[in-house]
Design a protein around this motif. Sequence first.
Motif, PDB file in Angstrom:
ATOM      1  N   GLY A   7      -6.453   5.773  -1.016  1.00  0.00           N
ATOM      2  CA  GLY A   7      -5.474   6.879  -0.770  1.00  0.00           C
ATOM      3  C   GLY A   7      -4.143   6.184  -0.885  1.00  0.00           C
ATOM      4  N   THR A   8      -2.926   6.929  -0.583  1.00  0.00           N
ATOM      5  CA  THR A   8      -1.661   6.536  -0.901  1.00  0.00           C
ATOM      6  C   THR A   8      -1.123   5.844   0.458  1.00  0.00           C
ATOM      7  OG1 THR A   8      -1.480   8.364  -2.317  1.00  0.00           O
ATOM      8  CG2 THR A   8       0.552   7.245  -1.117  1.00  0.00           C
ATOM      9  N   VAL A   9      -0.617   4.739   0.296  1.00  0.00           N
ATOM     10  CA  VAL A   9       0.091   3.915   1.291  1.00  0.00           C
ATOM     11  C   VAL A   9       1.189   4.721   1.897  1.00  0.00           C
ATOM     12  CG1 VAL A   9       1.254   1.965   2.000  1.00  0.00           C
ATOM     13  CG2 VAL A   9      -0.557   1.811   0.486  1.00  0.00           C
ATOM     14  N   THR A  34      -3.633  -9.274   3.243  1.00  0.00           N
ATOM     15  CA  THR A  34      -3.954  -7.997   2.590  1.00  0.00           C
ATOM     16  C   THR A  34      -2.713  -6.981   2.798  1.00  0.00           C
ATOM     17  OG1 THR A  34      -6.365  -8.080   3.323  1.00  0.00           O
ATOM     18  CG2 THR A  34      -5.428  -5.667   3.176  1.00  0.00           C
ATOM     19  N   LEU A  35      -2.093  -6.885   3.854  1.00  0.00           N
ATOM     20  CA  LEU A  35      -0.875  -6.064   3.917  1.00  0.00           C
ATOM     21  C   LEU A  35       0.324  -6.620   2.784  1.00  0.00           C
ATOM     22  CD1 LEU A  35      -0.720  -5.965   7.886  1.00  0.00           C
ATOM     23  CD2 LEU A  35      -1.070  -4.013   6.335  1.00  0.00           C
ATOM     24  N   GLY A  36       0.202  -7.833   2.808  1.00  0.00           N
ATOM     25  CA  GLY A  36       1.149  -8.156   1.662  1.00  0.00           C
ATOM     26  C   GLY A  36       0.964  -7.744   0.284  1.00  0.00           C
ATOM     27  N   THR A  37      -0.303  -7.232   0.057  1.00  0.00           N
ATOM     28  CA  THR A  37      -0.598  -6.780  -1.496  1.00  0.00           C
ATOM     29  C   THR A  37      -0.172  -5.304  -1.367  1.00  0.00           C
ATOM     30  OG1 THR A  37      -2.848  -5.952  -0.868  1.00  0.00           O
ATOM     31  CG2 THR A  37      -2.655  -8.249  -1.523  1.00  0.00           C
ATOM     32  N   LEU A  38       0.090  -4.517  -0.355  1.00  0.00           N
ATOM     33  CA  LEU A  38       0.292  -3.001  -0.264  1.00  0.00           C
ATOM     34  C   LEU A  38       1.907  -2.541  -0.744  1.00  0.00           C
ATOM     35  CD1 LEU A  38      -1.564  -1.994   3.002  1.00  0.00           C
ATOM     36  CD2 LEU A  38      -2.614  -2.186   0.695  1.00  0.00           C
ATOM     37  N   ARG A  39       1.894  -1.610  -1.189  1.00  0.00           N
ATOM     38  CA  ARG A  39       3.474  -1.257  -1.537  1.00  0.00           C
ATOM     39  C   ARG A  39       3.469   0.330  -1.216  1.00  0.00           C
ATOM     40  NH1 ARG A  39       3.382  -5.792  -1.902  1.00  0.00           N
ATOM     41  NH2 ARG A  39       4.043  -7.027  -3.479  1.00  0.00           N
ATOM     42  N   HIS A  40       4.572   0.534  -0.363  1.00  0.00           N
ATOM     43  CA  HIS A  40       4.678   2.052   0.076  1.00  0.00           C
ATOM     44  C   HIS A  40       4.860   3.093  -1.111  1.00  0.00           C
ATOM     45  CE1 HIS A  40       6.465   5.496   1.963  1.00  0.00           C
ATOM     46  NE2 HIS A  40       6.099   5.258   2.966  1.00  0.00           N
ATOM     47  N   ALA A  42       2.088   3.715  -2.965  1.00  0.00           N
ATOM     48  CA  ALA A  42       0.942   3.216  -4.017  1.00  0.00           C
ATOM     49  C   ALA A  42      -0.266   3.751  -3.716  1.00  0.00           C
ATOM     50  CB  ALA A  42       1.050   1.582  -4.322  1.00  0.00           C
ATOM     51  N   THR A  43      -1.209   3.867  -4.789  1.00  0.00           N
ATOM     52  CA  THR A  43      -2.616   4.435  -4.326  1.00  0.00           C
ATOM     53  C   THR A  43      -3.287   3.225  -4.409  1.00  0.00           C
ATOM     54  OG1 THR A  43      -2.218   6.431  -5.501  1.00  0.00           O
ATOM     55  CG2 THR A  43      -4.385   5.649  -5.177  1.00  0.00           C
TER      56      THR A  43
END
Length: 211
Positions: A7-9, A34-40, A42-43
Amino acid sequence: MIAHLTGTVAGIRLDSAVLDVHGVGYLVHATPATLGTLRHGATVTLFTSLVVREDAMTVFGFADDDERAVFETVQSVSGVGPRLALAMLAVHSPEALRVAVAGEDLKALERVPGIGRKSAQRIVLELSGKLGAPVGSGAAGAPTLAAGTADARRDEVVAALVGLGWTQKVAEEAVDAVTADADGPAAGASPSEQVAATLRAALRLLGGRRG
């Protein structure tokens, strides 16, 4: 069992993220790595583990299936629940845990808040042969917080460390130490990326001090 979510962050916090899956927002707890790999916006796809209790249903998410598998395996140890399992992966990568268990490195395990000598011995005993053989390891550099947001972001990271089991004083000293360099690799990154990177660096520093 929810094996993964795509899904989308929609939001990123210090210890969790909100993943919008077809209009449904899932609160997913995760490690700083893991959180460090996420971007607002992004899917993404996160491998997940659903923990069901009488009073709650909690989703834990991981960047890869190996981290998810280790998270579930360490919970087979007596006295290790999902929160402690997540703390173990916040301090150590899956590979580092394999190395610690295979080498019976009790000091490395004791770096995790909530794990003492007896608990470390039990973890080594009960996980022997379950995590697989170690194949390698990696490391990352130390970050810094951007000017203008330092105070607020510092407080966020300190609060996260206190939540993981360190005292306020120790947490503050660790954050100050890893943000002292104004030219760290996280400089110029978004605030959420800076916070995640700073938390990871502080955890490495605190782990080294316990060793």
